[in-house]
Design an enzyme around this catalytic site. Sequence first.
Site, PDB file in Angstrom:
ATOM      1  CG  ASP A   1      38.920  46.260  52.024  1.00  0.00           C
ATOM      2  OD1 ASP A   1      39.618  47.215  52.418  1.00  0.00           O
ATOM      3  OD2 ASP A   1      38.228  45.556  52.790  1.00  0.00           O
TER       4      ASP A   1
ATOM      5  CD  GLU B   1      43.730  49.503  50.640  1.00  0.00           C
ATOM      6  OE1 GLU B   1      44.011  50.600  51.174  1.00  0.00           O
ATOM      7  OE2 GLU B   1      43.322  48.515  51.293  1.00  0.00           O
TER       8      GLU B   1
ATOM      9  CG  ASP C   1      46.854  49.100  53.502  1.00  0.00           C
ATOM     10  OD1 ASP C   1      46.131  50.096  53.358  1.00  0.00           O
ATOM     11  OD2 ASP C   1      47.565  48.917  54.507  1.00  0.00           O
TER      12      ASP C   1
ATOM     13  CD  GLU D   1      42.736  44.958  52.442  1.00  0.00           C
ATOM     14  OE1 GLU D   1      43.011  46.049  52.999  1.00  0.00           O
ATOM     15  OE2 GLU D   1      42.638  43.882  53.044  1.00  0.00           O
TER      16      GLU D   1
END
Length: 223
Positions: free
Chosen positions: A94, A97, A25, A21
């Site tokens: 999350d 990502e 991101d 994650e």
Amino acid sequence: MWTRALTHGSREDEGSYERLEFLGDRVLGLSIAEWLYQLFPAEPEGQLTRRLNLLVSGATCAEVAREIGAADQLRLNKQAADDGVKDSDYVLGDVVESLLGALYLEAGLDTARGWVRRAWADRVDRDAPAPRHPKAELQDWALARNRGLPVYAIVEQTGPGHARRHTVSARLGEAERQATGSTKREAETEAARLLLAALLAEAPPKRKRVSQPRTILPKRASS
């Protein structure tokens, strides 16, 4: 790797998606920033930032997660499943990502960038003005009318640590609205949006100026 990308932190013994994650991101932020830079060549940095913040927000990522069916594939322990973690925008954001991080590692940036553009295609509108954050909109509305600044306060926090729910109030004078979210920021944003909508609905419509008929005096006869 794909199994780990779908594994929630509640299954501590198996390793969670958190590292993926973290990577995803950054891949998402770069992919969206580059895309916006190309789509809106005349916009200044501030407007591009507002577009970026909306497109990479947890709420938007959670929408994508639901569209691709990630919620049903999420790997949770029994307690987290019973607590409804798979419905949390925070968790689903999350997960998207983390999946993007896994895609980047397996197939590279070009493939990851292409997937982002397909998944977010309906959310990027070339003709729409750059969106504004509800808290900024509420503050500007209040200051323009000499109403002071909005005040935010935590009303309640419930649920276990992995599925925390935050209820926040937004108040402006006597007007108040509350909202609940998986993060304090999410709850504040929604409370601000609800409060601004209520204030706009209550605001009296602007009066139209009614033009008075002109009185034409008769001309005086010349002597």
